[in-house]
Design a protein around this motif. Structure first.
Motif: not given
Ligand SMILES: Cc1cc2nc3c(=O)[nH]c(=O)nc-3n(C[C@H](O)[C@H](O)[C@H](O)COP(=O)(O)O)c2cc1C
Length: 323
Positions: A36-38, A60-62, A184-186, A233-235, A262-264, A284-286
């Motif tokens: 995921a982004a970030g 990104g995000t850029i 689009i990311k919502i 984010s996460g669980k 989200g939360g995988i 991302y989080t996992s």
């Molecule tokens: C530290 C961190 C930075 C993030 N930065 C971005 C970002 O720049 N742009 C974005 O669209 N989402 C960002 N996210 C959100 C993740 O892309 C994702 O949508 C969200 O963490 C849910 O997934 P997860 O539960 O697997 O972490 C970020 C999440 C984290 C934890």
């Protein structure tokens, strides 16, 4: 689907190789699990993350101009909740820096997630600028209108503003030699009617798919609800993001793709999102909690889950719960 099968036909199916290769909006993914982004804010390490087994990565995000983001500390672990809270605020080196990195050969599918500068006086136009600079250098573009860490950014999910962004980027996209899929990311913190409105605007303006979801500002799903600033984010995000995904899957046109995020934490979580209607997923989080071997481990498990249910492709399992 071959949910009930007997005798030799069944054995035949079970012996067939279940691959994780799949397609979304014309893009061939080695696996449906994306980063995921970030994580790779500046497109510095996309080949390294792809080589960990991700089927695609989103950088990104850029934003148009470089910015430092919010003051530190801005990232917190909640180990008991298997969660993170972040208020990074789009720290990134800006679109020109990223345009140089993006010219490197890529080992797989790389998308770019674009946003607006915190101090921008016209946030809508920021998306046009980044799209113009970067779209042709990536496989797809995600319009991020859902980060809770840039003031008023989520207002851009309002239909009239979203429509403006989409019309601008679409007019550039059609003039590209190879137009790119636009996602689009919502946010997860939306009412049902908001989600339907967003979906309608997306489908009327040529969006290829939606990414559900970004982080939540709600503490409702924490085991020990506490107030916080930023995005969770996460669980605790698994259920809220699934609620959005399920609704989108029910209401969308057949050609609109969904990416579930989200939360995988496991292959079972991935499989649930796929059966709900996601053609691909992101984590991302996992990844932060479980480290670099996590992706390949989940891929092995996911193959087993598909095979057990008689699916030989990801595609055949997408939306199984809706049928
Ligand atoms: C530290 C961190 C930075 C993030 N930065 C971005 C970002 O720049 N742009 C974005 O669209 N989402 C960002 N996210 C959100 C993740 O892309 C994702 O949508 C969200 O963490 C849910 O997934 P997860 O539960 O697997 O972490 C970020 C999440 C984290 C934890």
């Amino acid at each position: 689907m071959l949910s009930t099968c007997f005798g030799s036909a069944c054995k035949k199916k079970k012996n067939a190789t279940t691959g994780l290769k799949t397609k979304i909006c014309g893009m061939e993914l080695a696996s449906p699990i994306g980063l995921a982004a970030g994580f790779d804010k500046n497109a510095d390490v996309f080949n390294a993350t792809l080589s960990l087994g991700f089927g695609f990565v989103e950088v990104g995000t850029i934003t148009p101009n470089p910015q430092t983001g919010n003051p530190k500390p801005r990232l917190f672990r909640l180990p008991d909740e298997e969660a993170l809270i972040n208020k990074m605020g789009f720290n990134n080196k800006g679109m020109l820096y990223v345009s140089k990195n993006a010219r490197k050969p890529k080992l797989g599918i790389v998308g770019v997630n674009i946003g607006a500068n915190a101090k921008s006086i016209n946030k809508v136009l920021d998306y046009t600028s980044v799209f113009e600079c970067l779209a042709h250098l990536f496989d797809y573009v995600t319009i991020n209108v859902s980060s809770p860490n840039t003031k008023n950014l989520r207002d851009l999910q309002k239909p009239e503003l979203l429509e403006k962004i989409l019309k601008n980027v679409k007019s550039i996209n059609v003039s590209l030699k190879s137009p790119v899929p636009i996602f689009i990311k919502i946010a997860p913190d939306l009412y049902k009617n908001n989600i339907i409105e967003i979906l309608n605007v997306c489908e009327e303006n040529g969006v290829s798919g939606l990414i559900a979801t970004n982080t939540t500002i709600s503490s409702k799903t924490l085991k020990k609800p506490t107030s916080f600033e930023g995005g969770l984010s996460g669980k605790p995000l698994f259920k809220p993001s699934n609620n959005i995904l399920r609704l989108l899957a029910k209401k969308k046109n057949a050609s609109t793709a969904l990416i579930g995020v989200g939360g995988i934490f496991s292959a079972t979580d991935i499989y649930e999102k796929i059966k709900m209607g996601a053609s691909a997923v992101q984590i991302y989080t996992s990844f932060v909690y479980n480290g670099p071997r996590h992706v390949k481990k989940m891929e092995v498990e996911l193959k087993k889950l598909l095979l057990n249910d008689g699916y030989s492709t990801i595609d055949s399992a997408v939306g199984a719960l809706l049928r």
